[in-house]
Scaffold this motif. Structure first.
Motif, mmCIF file in Angstrom:
data_model
loop_
_atom_site.group_PDB
_atom_site.id
_atom_site.type_symbol
_atom_site.label_atom_id
_atom_site.label_comp_id
_atom_site.label_asym_id
_atom_site.label_seq_id
_atom_site.Cartn_x
_atom_site.Cartn_y
_atom_site.Cartn_z
ATOM 1 N N VAL A 160 67.884 -32.104 10.336
ATOM 2 C CA VAL A 160 66.574 -31.479 10.400
ATOM 3 C C VAL A 160 66.304 -30.929 11.803
ATOM 4 O O VAL A 160 65.565 -29.977 11.981
ATOM 5 C CB VAL A 160 65.489 -32.503 9.977
ATOM 6 N N ALA A 161 66.893 -31.554 12.807
ATOM 7 C CA ALA A 161 66.630 -31.150 14.187
ATOM 8 C C ALA A 161 66.953 -29.679 14.401
ATOM 9 O O ALA A 161 67.882 -29.135 13.808
ATOM 10 C CB ALA A 161 67.449 -32.007 15.142
ATOM 11 N N GLU A 162 66.163 -29.036 15.249
ATOM 12 C CA GLU A 162 66.306 -27.599 15.473
ATOM 13 C C GLU A 162 67.265 -27.293 16.615
ATOM 14 O O GLU A 162 67.355 -28.035 17.594
ATOM 15 C CB GLU A 162 64.947 -26.979 15.790
ATOM 16 N N THR A 163 67.949 -26.180 16.476
ATOM 17 C CA THR A 163 68.725 -25.618 17.571
ATOM 18 C C THR A 163 67.789 -24.752 18.408
ATOM 19 O O THR A 163 66.934 -24.054 17.867
ATOM 20 C CB THR A 163 69.882 -24.768 17.012
ATOM 21 N N LYS A 164 67.951 -24.805 19.707
ATOM 22 C CA LYS A 164 67.120 -23.988 20.604
ATOM 23 C C LYS A 164 67.930 -22.777 21.052
ATOM 24 O O LYS A 164 69.072 -22.906 21.482
ATOM 25 C CB LYS A 164 66.666 -24.807 21.812
ATOM 26 N N VAL B 95 70.587 -22.094 9.537
ATOM 27 C CA VAL B 95 70.552 -23.099 10.607
ATOM 28 C C VAL B 95 69.147 -23.073 11.226
ATOM 29 O O VAL B 95 68.746 -22.046 11.791
ATOM 30 C CB VAL B 95 71.609 -22.800 11.691
ATOM 31 N N PRO B 96 68.380 -24.166 11.148
ATOM 32 C CA PRO B 96 67.034 -24.167 11.748
ATOM 33 C C PRO B 96 67.130 -23.971 13.268
ATOM 34 O O PRO B 96 67.926 -24.635 13.935
ATOM 35 C CB PRO B 96 66.502 -25.566 11.407
ATOM 36 N N TYR B 97 66.339 -23.058 13.799
ATOM 37 C CA TYR B 97 66.381 -22.823 15.242
ATOM 38 C C TYR B 97 64.988 -22.424 15.720
ATOM 39 O O TYR B 97 64.135 -22.002 14.941
ATOM 40 C CB TYR B 97 67.394 -21.730 15.606
ATOM 41 N N VAL C 255 71.481 -18.392 25.597
ATOM 42 C CA VAL C 255 71.820 -19.798 25.804
ATOM 43 C C VAL C 255 71.374 -20.562 24.566
ATOM 44 O O VAL C 255 70.244 -20.398 24.102
ATOM 45 C CB VAL C 255 71.142 -20.360 27.059
ATOM 46 N N VAL C 256 72.271 -21.381 24.040
ATOM 47 C CA VAL C 256 71.985 -22.161 22.840
ATOM 48 C C VAL C 256 72.087 -23.641 23.184
ATOM 49 O O VAL C 256 73.068 -24.072 23.800
ATOM 50 C CB VAL C 256 72.961 -21.814 21.694
ATOM 51 N N ALA D 169 72.343 -31.883 19.275
ATOM 52 C CA ALA D 169 73.016 -32.979 19.978
ATOM 53 C C ALA D 169 72.890 -32.866 21.491
ATOM 54 O O ALA D 169 73.340 -33.753 22.220
ATOM 55 C CB ALA D 169 74.490 -33.012 19.582
ATOM 56 N N GLY D 170 72.291 -31.749 21.966
ATOM 57 C CA GLY D 170 72.106 -31.578 23.402
ATOM 58 C C GLY D 170 73.198 -30.779 24.079
ATOM 59 O O GLY D 170 73.179 -30.616 25.303
ATOM 60 N N ASP D 171 74.170 -30.258 23.317
ATOM 61 C CA ASP D 171 75.218 -29.420 23.903
ATOM 62 C C ASP D 171 74.630 -28.077 24.311
ATOM 63 O O ASP D 171 73.852 -27.469 23.563
ATOM 64 C CB ASP D 171 76.355 -29.198 22.902
ATOM 65 N N VAL D 172 75.022 -27.578 25.480
ATOM 66 C CA VAL D 172 74.519 -26.310 25.997
ATOM 67 C C VAL D 172 75.641 -25.280 25.918
ATOM 68 O O VAL D 172 76.725 -25.478 26.483
ATOM 69 C CB VAL D 172 74.030 -26.456 27.450
ATOM 70 N N LEU D 173 75.388 -24.187 25.213
ATOM 71 C CA LEU D 173 76.366 -23.117 25.036
ATOM 72 C C LEU D 173 75.825 -21.855 25.681
ATOM 73 O O LEU D 173 74.728 -21.412 25.355
ATOM 74 C CB LEU D 173 76.632 -22.872 23.548
#
Length: 562
Positions: free
Chosen positions: A151-155, A177-179, A205-206, A210-214
Motif C-alpha cells: 500500500v505504501a506509496e513511491t515518491k 504503482v501507487p506514487y 528522483v524516485v 523501502a527507502g531506496d533512492v533512485l
C-alpha cells in the motif's frame, strides 16, 4: 449510511466490510463479526451499496487494507453483485462473499464468474459459530496467504518540463504503482533531497517505499525496485506472448487457462493504447463503460490467476527460428525460447513532424498520456490531435478539468474514424470544440511548449495559438521493426496472416509445411499475430480480445502436430 472507518479511532488494522439494506440485519451481522474478529480487524458496516463504496474509497485513500467484503444480494438501486463488481476495482485482493437467500443461489453461482466471487453465504447464518465464522475464517486465511501489492506509496520528484520525469510518471501510473508526485521546486522535494544527501540531482528522483533512492532510473531499474516482475522464471515455454495490450492479455489468459506454460513480455506496461483510454463504452458487457485502466487491471489479474507470467520492461529486438523452437531476443542480450509465439505488440502513435516538435516531447507535448495529466490541466486551454476514438475519449476526459479542449482533426469531419456515440458526446460537450482540416505544423517555446503553429490543409493558411498542453493520438505505427526479414510484413509494417499470405491459393514462398497457414498464423509456422499489429485487423478492443483467444486455439492445433 456507512459507519465511518475513521470514527472509531482505530488505525493500521485491515477491515471487514458488510453491507445490507436491512438495518436490523446489518447490525446483526456486524455484531457477530465484531464479537469474533473485533480485536484484530476493524468492522465497517453500511446500509447501501453507495454508502459502502464511499467507505471503501476512504479506506483506499488512507492506504488501509480490506480483507473481506460481505454484500447482501437483494439491495435496492444496486445489487450485491453490482456492488462487488465496483468494489473489486478499489480493493482487488479483498475476499468477496455474497449473502443470499436460498432462492437466489443461481445468481450467486453466476457471480462466481462475473465478480470472481470467493463464497456465497445463505441466510440465515445462525448459529454463526457453525455457518458464519468458518466461512470468514477460511476467507481470512486465504487473504493473509495471498500476495498483495504494497500500500505504501513511491515518491517521485520531478519537473513539469522534464521529459524523463513525465516518462517515469507515466510508467508508474500505467503499471498501477501507487506514487506521489513532488515538484522539484517544492519544500517537500528539498527535504527529500536533504534526507538522501543529494545536492542538485539529475531528475527524476524516485524514493521507493523501502527507502531506496533512485536518481534518473531506467525503466528496468525502476520496475525491479518497485516490485514489478522483470525476469521470467524459466528459459523455455509453450507460448511467448509479445505485447500486453488487449490481444496479448487475452492470449496470455487463454493460453495459461488451457494448460500452456505461458509468459507475456511487455516493453512498458500492460494495456497498450486501450489501457490509456479514459472510458471505453462500446465493449460488450459494460453498459456504463469501463476505463482502459480498469479493464487492463482486471485482465491482468485474471491472467495471473490462471498461472500466466507477466514480465515488464522486456524490449524485444529479434526473432529467430531454431528448429521447432522460436527464440525472442531482448535488448539486454537475453533470449527466451518457446514452441509458439503470439505477436501482439500493437501499435504506437505516429510522431508529429515539424520544427521543434520533437524537442517539446514530454515538455508540454505528449503522445497519449492524457489521463495522468488531467488534474494538471485544470483551468488550461488544451489541444488534442487526432480524430479516432482514443482522441475523442482523451478530449472528454481532459474537459472535466480544462477550461477548453480543442480537437484538431486532419480530415473534414469526425465521421471517418470516430464511433457515432463518441461523436455525439464530443459535439455536445460545452468545453470541447472540433477544428477540422487542421494539422500541427510547428511548436513554439523556449525549453517547453508555449504555442502551436496550426495549418489548414485545404488553404495552407497558418495560425499561431498559445498552448502549454497538447496530447497526440494520430496514426498507427506497428511495433514490428524488430522482426526484420524473419516474418513477412506489408509495406506499412503490419503482419499478414492466414489467407492474406496465400498467392493464387498457394502457400507463400519458403513455407515449409504441407498445409497452408492457419487464419492468424504468420509466414513462420508457430508464430501468430493478433490485435492491431495484424494486417487488416479491426482496430477495436473487442476484436483484439477475440483474436488473442483465437490465436491460442490455433497455437494448440499447431502444437498437436509437432
Amino acid at each position: 449510511m456507512a459507519q465511518s472507518p475513521t470514527s472509531r479511532g482505530q488505525s493500521a488494522r485491515a477491515s471487514l466490510l458488510t453491507v445490507d439494506d436491512d438495518p436490523a440485519v446489518s447490525r446483526a451481522i456486524a455484531r457477530d463479526l465484531r464479537r469474533r474478529y473485533g480485536e484484530d480487524y476493524r468492522i465497517v458496516r453500511a446500509e447501501s451499496g453507495d454508502a459502502a463504496l464511499e467507505a471503501l474509497k476512504e479506506l483506499r485513500l488512507r492506504g488501509e487494507e480490506v480483507a473481506v467484503i460481505l454484500a447482501d444480494h437483494r439491495m435496492p438501486r444496486m445489487t450485491g453483485i453490482e456492488f462487488l463488481e465496483q468494489a473489486m476495482d478499489l480493493f482487488p485482493y479483498a475476499r468477496r462473499v455474497l449473502v443470499t437467500a436460498y432462492a437466489d443461489t443461481d445468481a450467486a453461482i453466476d457471480a462466481i464468474n462475473l465478480v470472481d466471487l470467493d463464497h456465497y453465504l445463505l441466510k440465515p447464518w445462525d448459529p454463526p459459530e457453525e455457518k458464519l465464522f468458518p466461512v470468514i475464517d477460511e476467507q481470512l486465511r486465504a487473504w493473509s496467504a495471498a500476495e498483495r501489492h504494497p500500500v505504501a506509496e513511491t515518491k517521485l520528484v520531478g519537473h513539469r518540463w522534464s521529459a524523463r520525469s513525465s516518462a517515469v510518471r507515466e510508467f508508474l501510473a500505467r503499471n498501477q504503482v501507487p506514487y506521489r508526485w513532488f515538484s522539484s521546486e517544492s519544500s517537500d522535494a528539498r527535504a527529500l533531497f536533504t534526507a538522501a544527501d543529494l545536492d542538485d540531482p539529475e531528475l527524476p528522483v524516485v524514493v521507493t517505499p523501502a527507502g531506496d533512492v533512485l536518481v534518473a532510473p531506467s525503466d528496468a531499474d525502476l520496475a525491479e525496485r518497485v516490485g514489478l516482475v522483470t525476469r521470467p522464471s524459466a528459459d523455455f515455454y509453450d507460448l511467448i506472448v509479445v505485447g500486453g495490450g488487449p490481444a496479448g492479455l487475452s492470449a496470455a489468459l487463454y493460453g495459461a487457462s488451457e494448460g500452456l506454460r505461458t509468459v507475456l513480455v511487455e516493453r512498458i506496461a500492460t494495456g497498450g493504447q486501450a489501457g490509456q483510454s479514459s472510458r471505453i463504452e462500446n465493449y460488450l458487457g459494460f453498459p456504463d463503460g469501463v476505463s482502459g485502466a480498469q479493464l487492463t487491471e482486471r485482465a491482468r489479474r485474471q491472467a495471473l490467476k490462471f498461472g500466466a507470467e507477466l514480465v515488464t520492461t522486456r524490449d524485444a529486438v529479434g526473432l529467430d527460428v531454431n528448429g521447432s523452437a522460436r527464440s525472442v531476443r531482448f535488448a539486454d542480450g537475453s533470449t527466451l525460447d518457446a514452441q509458439t509465439v503470439i505477436l501482439a505488440a500493437g501499435v504506437s502513435y505516429r510522431r508529429l513532424d515539424g520544427p521543434r516538435l520533437d524537442a517539446m516531447a514530454g515538455r508540454g507535448l505528449y503522445y497519449g498520456s492524457a489521463l495522468t495529466n488531467v488534474a494538471a490541466c485544470a483551468g488550461q486551454d488544451v489541444y488534442v490531435v487526432g480524430g479516432a476514438n482514443s482522441a475523442g475519449q482523451a478530449a472528454l476526459a481532459l474537459a472535466r478539468e480544462a477550461r477548453s479542449v480543442t480537437l484538431l482533426v486532419r480530415g473534414p469531419s469526425l465521421t471517418q474514424s470516430m464511433s457515432a456515440y463518441l461523436i455525439e458526446q464530443v459535439e455536445a460537450h460545452p468545453r470541447v470544440r472540433v477544428r477540422t482540416s487542421t494539422v500541427v505544423a510547428e511548436a513554439c517555446g523556449d525549453g517547453h511548449l508555449e504555442g502551436l503553429v496550426l495549418r489548414d490543409v485545404t488553404t495552407d493558411a497558418t495560425t499561431t495559438v498559445p498552448c502549454g498542453w497538447v496530447f497526440v493520438f494520430i496514426g498507427a505505427v506497428p511495433r514490428t521493426d524488430w522482426l526484420g526479414d524473419v516474418v513477412v510484413r506489408d509495406r506499412y509494417g503490419f503482419v499478414p496472416t492466414g489467407p492474406d499470405l496465400l498467392q493464387d491459393g498457394a502457400a507463400p514462398p519458403g513455407w515449409p509445411l504441407d498445409r497452408p497457414p492457419y487464419h492468424l498464423e504468420s509466414s513462420v509456422p508457430g508464430v501468430f499475430a493478433a490485435g492491431d499489429v495484424r494486417a487488416e485487423s479491426a482496430k477495436r478492443v473487442a476484436s483484439a480480445v477475440g483474436e488473442g483467444a483465437m490465436a491460442v486455439m490455433l497455437a494448440h492445433r499447431y502444437l498437436e502436430q509437432l
